[in-house]
Scaffold this active site. Structure first.
Site, short mmCIF file in Angstrom:
data_model
loop_
_atom_site.label_atom_id
_atom_site.label_comp_id
_atom_site.label_asym_id
_atom_site.label_seq_id
_atom_site.Cartn_x
_atom_site.Cartn_y
_atom_site.Cartn_z
N LYS A 52 3.73 14.18 -13.98
CA LYS A 52 2.31 14.59 -14.02
C LYS A 52 2.22 16.08 -14.34
O LYS A 52 1.41 16.50 -15.18
CB LYS A 52 1.63 14.27 -12.69
CG LYS A 52 1.44 12.76 -12.47
CD LYS A 52 0.96 12.40 -11.06
CE LYS A 52 0.90 10.88 -10.89
NZ LYS A 52 0.53 10.45 -9.53
N GLN A 96 -0.05 12.74 -3.46
CA GLN A 96 0.81 11.63 -3.87
C GLN A 96 1.06 10.68 -2.68
O GLN A 96 1.38 11.12 -1.58
CB GLN A 96 2.15 12.17 -4.41
CG GLN A 96 3.06 11.13 -5.03
CD GLN A 96 2.50 10.47 -6.31
OE1 GLN A 96 1.69 11.04 -7.03
NE2 GLN A 96 2.92 9.25 -6.57
N ASP A 119 -7.92 11.03 -8.56
CA ASP A 119 -7.27 9.73 -8.37
C ASP A 119 -8.31 8.63 -8.15
O ASP A 119 -7.98 7.44 -8.25
CB ASP A 119 -6.38 9.77 -7.11
CG ASP A 119 -4.90 9.87 -7.44
OD1 ASP A 119 -4.50 9.45 -8.54
OD2 ASP A 119 -4.15 10.36 -6.57
N1 GUN Z 1 1.41 6.51 -5.65
C1 GUN Z 1 1.57 5.52 -6.55
N2 GUN Z 1 0.63 5.61 -7.52
C2 GUN Z 1 -0.13 6.68 -7.23
C3 GUN Z 1 -1.25 7.28 -7.86
O1 GUN Z 1 -1.75 6.84 -8.89
N3 GUN Z 1 -1.74 8.38 -7.25
C4 GUN Z 1 -1.24 8.87 -6.10
N4 GUN Z 1 -1.80 9.95 -5.54
N5 GUN Z 1 -0.20 8.33 -5.48
C5 GUN Z 1 0.34 7.24 -6.05
#
Ligand code: GUN
Length: 291
Positions: A52, A96, A119
């Site tokens: 990311k 995350q 998100d």
């Molecule tokens: N863990 C697995 N997928 C994601 C996501 O799209 N965003 C976040 N913050 N954590 C995750």
């Protein structure tokens, strides 16, 4: 069979976002800024967050990675979140998941400013999405919609079976595909670990979204000829022959299902890269809302 090339589509999207950021530079405006909070040292989470951050750099966004110790308390994390909420130079951020067990995930998600919740996990965004109001759509379902749209796959009137009911993927994609809209108007069945006779459902599906997290669960006998297959699974499976000690597997037995399908996402290179591209897109949207 056509491969739904998420890697290429995500790259196209990133180029589009990069071009938009370029126009901001010309106008002497600051670029969008995304932050990510990672608590602990989970290998897969580190990989995702690293991707990311690298993607932010690629498109010209500012990015901040906030890495906190595994034993960070809930109070400390909430304090950090409040700081990010107040930071006027930050457009969006993510925490995350999964979080260490001593931290209450619900409490954390509720603390995120919905305006910065790129998100789309805050109940305000989830509720707005379900009501077809302007909202941040979670990146994975958003990426699936984008792939279906760019490959011009008809969803209207089709029977779509979503396998998995997670808050991040299964539940939101099932809502989105049933809504009115260019990629929508599908008849959606949500199946999960307690579903009986799952294969009877999937065999009748025009579109199958697999978001279960069980490697190679969907086999050729469970799929009708010509179905569209979207594989959201990304599981690390131990493989001592591989230098990393593992390989990545989706929820679909790819080889055998691919030969029966009309369109299929590979793993890796399907939904995964789209998730990152759509997070960037949400960050750009957050920025544009403010400016
Ligand atoms: N863990 C697995 N997928 C994601 C996501 O799209 N965003 C976040 N913050 N954590 C995750």
């Amino acid at each position: 069979m056509v491969l739904l090339d998420g890697k290429k589509t995500a790259q196209d999207l990133k180029e589009e976002i990069k071009a938009t950021v370029g126009t901001l530079q010309v106008k002497n405006q600051r670029p969008p800024h995304l932050a990510a909070i990672l608590v602990g040292n989970d290998g897969a989470s580190l990989t995702y967050v690293g991707s990311k951050v690298r993607s932010c750099e690629y498109v010209g966004f500012d990015s901040t990675l906030i890495q906190l110790e595994e034993n960070t308390s809930e109070t400390e994390l909430l304090k950090k979140i409040e700081e990010l909420n107040q930071d006027a130079n930050l457009d969006g951020y993510i925490v995350q998941l999964p979080l260490p067990k001593h931290i209450n995930e619900e409490k954390i998600l509720l603390a995120i400013d919905p305006e910065k919740d790129v998100d789309g996990f805050h109940p305000s965004n989830f509720g707005r999405m379900a009501l077809e109001m302007d909202a941040f759509i979670p990146a994975t379902p958003f990426g699936i919609l984008e792939l279906l749209e760019r490959y011009q796959i008809e969803t209207s009137g089709k029977h779509c079976v979503v396998v998995g009911r997670s808050h991040i993927v299964g539940r939101p994609i099932s809502i989105l595909l049933s809504q009115k809209g260019p990629v929508g108007n599908a008849t959606v069945t949500v199946a999960h670990s307690r579903t009986e006779n799952l294969a009877d459902l999937t065999r009748n599906a025009d579109i199958i979204v697999m978001a279960l997290g069980i490697p190679e669960f969907l086999t050729a006998d469970m799929v009708k000829e010509g179905a569209v297959i979207i594989d959201v699974g990304i599981t690390r499976v131990t493989d001592t022959n591989h230098p990393k000690g593992y390989v990545i597997r989706g929820d679909v037995a790819f080889e055998e299902v691919a030969s029966k399908s009309s369109y299929i996402t590979p793993v890796p290179g399907g939904v995964g890269p789209m998730t990152i591209a759509m997070l960037l897109k949400n960050t750009l949207l957050a920025y544009q809302r403010k400016h």
